[in-house]
Design a protein around this motif. Structure first.
Motif: not given
Length: 113
Positions: A11-13, A16-26, A49-57
């Motif tokens: 999805l992030a690919k 590209p401008k989206a700040r993707v964070v994976l959360a709430f799927n577990t 648990v959650y993860c992502g590349d953008d700290q503010s997101a």
């Protein structure tokens, strides 16, 4: 995809401008109201648990996770979604194929320190 990519990374690919964070799927959606009500009573919060590349997101996601009643667990960069997504499948299996129903959450605790 498995261990070479994840749905979140794909999805992030695509956006590209989206700040993707994976959360709430577990966690199953059926548990959200129960967790929220328990948090009002100051009960032990289940983990999420959650993860992502953008700290503010990620900070925004952690706040939402707390607001709903969970203890946010930062698993790291978006690449970690490769491990979180299969974990979500396990939770789904336990929740929807198990005998006790979908109101299922988990909690990580540290021991030995």
């Amino acid at each position: 995809m498995a261990y070479t990519s994840s749905g979140a990374e794909e999805l992030a690919k695509k956006i590209p401008k989206a700040r993707v964070v994976l959360a709430f799927n577990t966690v199953p959606s059926e548990v959200l109201f129960s967790v929220y009500e328990a948090a009002k009573r100051k009960a032990n919060r289940p983990s999420l648990v959650y993860c992502g590349d953008d700290q503010s997101a990620k900070e925004l996601a952690a706040g939402l996770i707390r607001d709903v009643g969970f203890d946010p667990v930062d698993a790291g960069q978006l690449q970690i979604a490769r491990y979180i997504e299969p974990f979500a499948l396990l939770i789904g299996q336990l929740a929807y194929e198990g005998e006790e129903g979908p109101e299922l959450a988990y909690r990580f605790e540290r021991f030995g320190k």
